[in-house]
Design a protein around this motif. Structure first.
Motif, short mmCIF file in Angstrom:
data_model
loop_
_atom_site.label_atom_id
_atom_site.label_comp_id
_atom_site.label_asym_id
_atom_site.label_seq_id
_atom_site.Cartn_x
_atom_site.Cartn_y
_atom_site.Cartn_z
N PHE A 89 0.98 -1.19 -0.34
CA PHE A 89 -0.49 0.00 0.17
C PHE A 89 1.32 1.30 0.12
O PHE A 89 2.21 1.53 0.06
N TYR A 91 2.43 4.30 1.54
CA TYR A 91 3.45 4.31 2.58
C TYR A 91 3.10 3.51 3.62
O TYR A 91 2.26 3.26 4.80
N HIS A 94 3.60 2.34 7.78
CA HIS A 94 2.97 2.84 8.45
C HIS A 94 1.82 1.80 9.00
O HIS A 94 0.78 1.56 9.91
N GLN A 95 2.05 0.35 8.38
CA GLN A 95 1.76 -1.03 9.09
C GLN A 95 3.04 -1.85 9.83
O GLN A 95 2.76 -3.02 10.22
N LEU A 96 3.86 -0.97 9.90
CA LEU A 96 4.79 -1.55 10.98
C LEU A 96 4.72 -1.55 12.28
O LEU A 96 3.92 -1.02 13.01
N PHE A 97 4.67 -3.31 12.15
CA PHE A 97 4.54 -3.22 14.36
C PHE A 97 4.97 -3.56 15.46
O PHE A 97 4.87 -3.92 17.01
N ASP A 104 8.85 -8.37 12.05
CA ASP A 104 8.08 -8.13 11.58
C ASP A 104 7.72 -8.29 10.05
O ASP A 104 6.44 -8.80 9.49
N PHE A 142 11.10 1.23 13.51
CA PHE A 142 10.34 2.87 14.25
C PHE A 142 11.80 3.32 14.01
O PHE A 142 11.80 4.89 13.96
N GLY A 156 8.16 -7.34 4.06
CA GLY A 156 6.89 -7.56 4.42
C GLY A 156 6.02 -8.14 3.71
O GLY A 156 5.57 -9.31 4.24
N ILE C 177 -5.20 0.68 7.77
CA ILE C 177 -4.64 -0.40 7.95
C ILE C 177 -4.71 -2.06 7.61
O ILE C 177 -4.47 -3.00 8.03
N ALA C 180 -4.71 -3.68 4.72
CA ALA C 180 -2.44 -3.37 4.46
C ALA C 180 -2.65 -4.96 5.71
O ALA C 180 -1.94 -5.50 5.02
N GLN C 181 -2.51 -5.34 6.60
CA GLN C 181 -2.80 -6.27 7.20
C GLN C 181 -3.42 -7.86 7.00
O GLN C 181 -2.58 -8.47 7.37
N ARG C 184 -1.31 -9.26 4.08
CA ARG C 184 -0.61 -9.26 4.43
C ARG C 184 -0.83 -10.97 5.14
O ARG C 184 0.12 -11.06 6.44
N PRO C 202 -1.48 -5.73 15.46
CA PRO C 202 -0.79 -5.50 13.95
C PRO C 202 -1.56 -4.40 13.75
O PRO C 202 -1.07 -3.03 13.04
N VAL C 205 -1.22 -1.29 17.22
CA VAL C 205 0.48 -0.43 17.38
C VAL C 205 0.65 0.45 16.09
O VAL C 205 0.89 1.53 16.49
N PRO C 206 -0.07 0.51 15.09
CA PRO C 206 0.21 1.51 13.78
C PRO C 206 -0.58 2.33 14.42
O PRO C 206 -0.75 3.49 14.20
N ILE C 209 0.85 5.25 17.55
CA ILE C 209 1.78 5.22 16.70
C ILE C 209 1.47 6.33 15.43
O ILE C 209 1.65 7.56 15.59
N ARG C 213 1.67 10.54 16.37
CA ARG C 213 2.34 11.33 15.48
C ARG C 213 1.63 12.86 15.29
O ARG C 213 2.28 13.87 15.06
#
Lengths: 285, 294, 266
Positions: A89, A91, A94-97, A104, A142, A156, C177, C180-181, C184, C202, C205-206, C209, C213
Motif C-alpha cells: 500500500f 506509505y 505505517h503498517q509496521l508494528f 515484522d 521505528f 514484509g 491499516i 494492509a494487514q 499480509r 498489528p 500498534v500502528p 503510533i 504522530r
C-alpha cells in the motif's frame, strides 16, 4: 500464472445517493513476468483496481480469473491469492508494528501457516532482496530512516513469496535520492525474482524508464494500454486527464514542432541527446 | 526580512531510558539573508537540515549557537516569541495534521482568535484569506471532504489570516499528487506577487524551485549552494553529487554540450533549448519567456 | 465499516431549532431528561411525548432519518425491557421455564421503554440540530463558572473539538491499516477470542503510533499559529442570546412547570 480481468465494475456506496462508479467496465490481461506501470491521477480508480486484483475488494460486476479460476468462486482460496498477489500500500511503513525488523517481516509468512524457522528463512531472503543492511535486522522498525522503513515494509510483503507484486505509489513522500533508490530496487527485484510487477503511480517520469507496458486509467476506465512510447504519443490527451508525459517527450515534441525532424519516441535524456546530435546538420549552432 | 548568522543546532539524542546520550548536529554554521518580498526555495534531501532550519524561522526551535533575526526581532528573546510566530507563519507537510477546526472557515479563524483579533475583523480576514487562495466557496465545508491540495490551501489561508510578512512552507507538497502540488505552488506564487508576502518554500521537488527568485541548497546541515535558479541548476555535476534533481531539459543541454554543441549551460525551459538549437522562433511571441513547469 | 453509526449525527438543514443558541438546546435537553423522571404517570408521558413531537416537527429533520438512527440502539432497549420484565419480583402473571413475568415487572418495563425512547429521541434532537463545534462552544460557555474552581474549561472544550475532528481521520486510517494487514494474510474474522485479541496487535500498534504522530504535529501547528490556551483569545463565532432564545427559555420553563404540575395532580 496470469490474471484475466473480465469486464469488471466497482461501485462505492452502492444504491445510495452517493454511489460512485470507481471502476467502469475494465477488461485486461496480466501475464507472467511483465513490468507494468499503472498511471492515473487521484480518483482515477487505480487504487480500487489493484485492490480488486488480490480480492481485498469484491467486484460489483464482472469477473476476475486467476489461472483460469474465478476468484469470487465458492471453492477459491482467497488466502492463497493474497499471498500470490502481493500488495504494497501507499506509505507501507505505517503498517509496521513488531519489536524488530525481522519479526515484522516474519508476520506475513507466519499468517500463511509457516513454522518459525521457515518464516525466518523467507524473511531473511526478503530482507536481502530489498538490500536491508544486516545490522538493522534486529533494530526497531521505528528507528529506521524513511527509505529504510519503506524497504522493510516491502520486504514484509515480499516474504510471502508473491508471484505478482503490486506497489501503490511506492515513492510517495520520498526525496529524490530515496525515490531513485526504491525505483532502482524494484527494477532489480523484477530482474532477480522474475515476477510480474505493477507499479502504480501518478508520475510518468517515475515509471517511463523502467516498465514494459503502461496502463492509463481515468474516470474508472482503462484508457490506454500499450508500450510506453506509444502511450506517450497521446501527450495532449494525457494532459487533459491531468497527467503529463515524461519531460523529454515534451522537449522532443517542441523541437519537432519547430521543424527539427527528430523521432519523439525517446524516454530518457541520453537517447534524446543522441537523437538530437544525429540531426546536428539541421541545427543553428 | 530574515537574517541568520552562524546558526548551529544540535538535537539531543536519547537512549532507551530517555537519558541524553549525545547530540546530533542538524545545522552546522549557516549564514543566510532573505530580502522582503522574495520567493525563496530551499532544496535539499531528507536529513539535510532544511526542516530544522525552517522551524527556527518560526521560533519553534531555537539556536544552539548563532542568531536568527526575523523582521528585526531576535528569536532568542522570549518576549518576541508570539510576534515572530505571527509575522512568520508556517505551513507544514501533512495536510491533515494542521487543520484544527471541523469547518473550513473556523479553521482559518483559529489564528486570528489566538492573537485576539475582534470578531468583526476576524470575519473580514477569513473572507479575504479564503478568497486569496481560491477556497472561499468551500468555507462551510468539512476539511475531511477536501482534497490534499485544497487542505493545504486552507492551511495557507489560516496563516495569511494572521497577516504575516512571511510564510514558511515546510515541504507543503510532499504528500500531494501532481495536481495538488500545482495548486499549492500557484497559490503561494500569487500571494508573493500580489501581496508582497515573502515566501520561503522548503521542498525537494526541483520543478517548484525553477521560478524562485533565489535558491538555497542545504546538505549535511550546511548551506551547500545559493544563487538564482539558473546559477544553481546549470551546475549539473554538483547537483548530481548532492543527489538532487535537475530539470531534464537542463540535463539534456548538458549532454548536448558534452556532445560538442555550443549552447548555454543554464537552460531551464524547453523553449530556451529550442531557441538555442534552432534560433529564435518567429511565429511564437510568447515562447521562451515564461517557462513550463511540468 | 463504521457507516452504520448515524445516531444523532448532525443533519444539515435550516429550522428554528437549528438556529437556536446551542446553550438553549443543551439546557433544554437536560431539562427534558429531568422532566422524564419528574412526570411519573401516563398523562405525564403523553405531555412529554407531545412536546417532543412538536420539537421534531420544528427541527425539519425527516422522522424516518431519526428512527433509522434509533435502530442501532434498539437492541439495548430490548435488553433493558427484558431485564425489567423478568427480574422484577412481585405477582407472577406468566411463566415459562425459568422466566417469570410479574405485574410489577410489566408495569416497570413499559415505563422504562417509554422513558428510554423519549430520552434517546430527545437527546438526538439536540445533536441532530447542533454541530459538534457549537456543542463544545456551548459547553465551554455554560461551564465557565467552573473555571473559578480551577476546572480547565477551555482546554476540555478544545480537546473535545479536536477529538471530534480526528475521529473520522483515525477511522479511515484503521480501515487502511486493516486492509494492509489483510494483504499480509491477517485474519480479523477469527471467532476465537484469544486469537481475535492477538490479531488486533498489528492493527492497534500502528494506529497508536499514527495517533501520537498526529498529536505531535498538531501541537506544533497550533503553536505556530500562536495558540497559547484560552487566555486573551477572541471568538470568531461568539455565542449571543437573541430574542428567540429568550422565548425558547420561557417555553422550556412553562413545560417544566407543567411537568411538575402533572406530578402533583396525577
Amino acid at each position: 500464472m496470469a490474471i484475466k480481468v473480465d469486464d469488471i465494475s466497482y461501485l462505492y456506496e452502492r444504491d445510495t445517493a452517493m454511489q460512485v462508479r470507481a471502476l467502469d467496465h475494465v477488461s485486461v490481461e496480466i501475464p507472467d513476468n511483465q513490468f507494468i506501470g499503472l498511471i492515473g491521477h487521484t480518483g482515477s480508480g487505480k487504487s480500487t483496481f489493484v485492490q480488486t486484483l488480490n480480492g481485498l475488494l469484491k467486484v460489483t460486476e464482472g469477473h476476475i480469473y486467476y489461472n483460469g479460476e474465478d476468484i469470487d468462486g465458492e471453492k477459491f482460496d482467497k488466502k492463497k491469492l493474497r499471498s500470490d498477489v502481493g500488495l504494497v500500500f501507499q506509505y507501507p511503513e505505517h503498517q509496521l508494528f513488531e519489536v524488530d525488523v525481522l519479526s515484522d517481516v516474519c508476520y506475513g509468512p507466519k499468517n500463511l501457516g509457516m513454522s518459525d524457522e521457515e518464516a525466518k528463512k523467507v524473511a531473511l531472503e526478503a530482507l536481502e532482496s530489498v538490500k536491508m543492511p544486516k545490522a538493522l535486522y534486529k533494530s526497531s522498525p521505528f528507528d529506521l530512516s524513511g527509505g529504510q522503513k519503506r524497504r522493510a515494509a516491502i520486504a514484509g510483503v515480499l516474504a510471502m513469496k508473491p508471484r505478482m507484486l503490486i506497489l501503490d505509489e511506492p515513492t510517495a513522500g520520498l526525496d529524490p535520492r530515496g525515490r531513485d533508490e526504491i525505483l532502482g530496487l524494484i527494477a532489480e527485484m523484477k530482474r532477480a525474482l522474475n515476477m510480474t510487477i505493477i507499479l502504480v503511480s501518478h508520475s510518468m517520469d517515475d515509471v517511463a524508464r523502467y516498465v514494459d507496458r503502461i496502463m492509463v486509467m481515468g474516470g474508472g476506465k482503462l484508457l490506454y494500454d500499450d508500450e510506453p512510447v506509444k502511450v506517450f504519443r497521446h501527450v495532449r490527451e494525457l494532459e487533459e486527464l491531468g497527467l503529463s508525459a515524461p519531460q523529454v517527450t515534451y522537449i522532443m515534441t517542441l523541437l519537432k514542432e519547430r521543424g527539427l525532424d527528430v523521432n519523439t519516441d525517446v524516454l530518457n535524456v541520453k537517447d534524446a541527446a543522441a537523437e538530437i546530435l544525429a540531426h546536428r546538420r539541421e541545427l543553428h549552432v | 526580512m530574515i537574517k541568520i548568522s552562524k546558526l548551529i543546532h544540535d538535537y539531543i539524542k536519547r537512549d532507551d531510558e530517555g537519558n541524553a546520550a549525545g547530540t546530533v548536529r542538524a545545522i552546522d554554521g549557516v549564514d543566510l539573508q532573505v530580502e522582503p518580498g522574495m520567493f525563496i526555495a530551499v532544496l535539499g534531501h531528507n536529513g539535510s537540515g532544511k526542516s530544522t532550519l525552517a522551524k527556527h524561522l518560526n521560533a519553534l526551535l531555537f539556536p544552539t549557537e548563532g542568531e536568527v533575526w526575523v523582521d528585526g526581532l531576535d528569536t532568542r528573546e522570549e518576549k518576541n516569541l508570539w510576534e515572530i510566530r505571527r509575522e512568520a507563519g508556517m505551513v507544514f507537510q501533512n495536510p491533515d495534521n494542521q487543520i484544527i477546526a471541523q469547518v473550513v472557515e473556523e479553521d482559518v479563524g483559529f489564528g486570528p482568535e489566538n492573537i485576539g483579533v475582534p470578531t468583526q475583523e476576524i470575519w473580514k480576514r477569513v473572507e479575504e484569506s479564503l478568497k486569496a487562495v481560491g477556497m472561499y466557496e468551500y468555507r462551510k465545508k468539512s476539511p475531511n471532504r477536501l482534497s490534499g491540495g485544497q487542505k493545504q490551501r486552507v492551511s495557507i489561508a489560516g496563516v495569511i489570516a494572521m497577516e504575516p510578512k512571511c510564510i514558511i512552507m515546510d515541504e507543503p507538497t510532499a504528500m500531494l499528487d501532481p495536481n495538488g502540488r500545482k495548486e499549492v505552488i500557484k497559490a503561494a506564487m500569487k500571494l508573493n506577487r500580489e501581496k508582497g508576502i515573502t515566501v520561503i518554500l522548503i521542498t525537494h521537488y526541483m520543478e517548484e524551485a525553477i521560478n524562485a527568485d533565489k535558491i538555497f541548497v542545504m546538505d549535511k546541515g550546511k548551506l551547500a549552494m545559493q544563487g538564482t535558479p539558473k546559477e544553481i541548476f546549470s551546475q549539473v555535476e554538483k547537483m548530481k553529487e548532492l543527489n538532487l534533481d535537475v530539470p531534464e531539459v537542463t540535463l539534456l543541454a548538458h549532454e548536448l554540450r558534452k556532445g560538442g554543441l555550443d549552447i548555454p549551460a543554464d537552460i531551464l525551459t524547453k523553449e530556451e533549448l529550442a531557441d538555442a538549437l534552432l534560433g529564435k522562433a518567429q511565429s511564437d511571441p510568447a515562447g521562451g519567456s515564461n517557462g513550463d513547469q511540468s | 465499516m463504521f457507516d452504520s453509526i448515524t445516531l444523532g449525527q448532525y443533519y444539515q438543514t435550516d429550522s428554528v431549532l437549528h438556529r437556536l443558541d446551542p446553550r438553549v438546546k443543551l439546557v433544554g435537553t437536560f431539562a427534558y431528561l429531568i422532566s422524564l423522571f419528574v412526570v411519573d404517570s401516563l398523562p405525564g408521558y403523553l405531555l412529554a411525548a407531545l412536546f417532543l413531537a412538536v420539537m421534531i416537527k420544528l427541527s425539519n429533520v425527516p422522522f424516518r432519518y431519526i428512527v433509522r438512527g434509533m435502530k442501532t440502539i434498539l437492541f439495548l432497549l430490548i435488553i433493558t425491557v427484558c431485564f425489567n420484565l423478568f427480574l422484577t419480583p412481585g405477582e407472577v402473571i406468566w411463566e415459562f421455564w425459568i422466566f417469570k413475568m410479574t405485574r410489577e415487572g410489566l408495569n416497570f418495563a413499559i415505563k422504562m421503554a417509554i422513558r428510554l425512547s423519549l430520552l434517546i429521541l430527545g437527546s438526538s434532537i439536540m445533536t441532530l440540530t447542533t454541530t459538534p463545534t457549537q456543542l463544545t462552544d456551548a459547553l465551554e460557555s455554560l461551564m465557565r463558572p467552573l473555571k473559578k474552581v480551577r476546572v480547565p474549561v477551555h482546554e476540555i472544550a478544545m480537546m473535545m473539538s479536536i477529538a471530534l475532528r480526528f475521529i473520522p481521520i483515525l477511522m479511515e486510517e484503521t480501515d487502511k491499516i486493516m486492509k494492509a494487514q489483510i494483504a499480509r494474510g491477517a485474519d480479523f474474522e477469527s471467532r476465537n477470542l484469544i486469537k481475535k485479541i492477538k490479531s488486533m496487535v498489528p492493527l492497534l500498534v500502528p494506529l497508536f503510533i499514527s495517533a501520537f504522530r498526529r498529536a505531535n504535529d498538531l501541537a506544533m501547528a497550533m503553536e505556530a499559529r500562536c495558540y497559547r490556551g484560552g487566555e486573551g483569545r477572541t471568538k470568531m463565532k461568539p455565542l449571543v442570546y437573541s430574542s428567540k432564545d429568550r422565548v425558547a427559555y420561557l417555553i422550556l420553563l412553562l413545560f417544566f412547570a407543567a411537568c411538575i404540575a402533572m406530578r402533583i395532580l396525577f
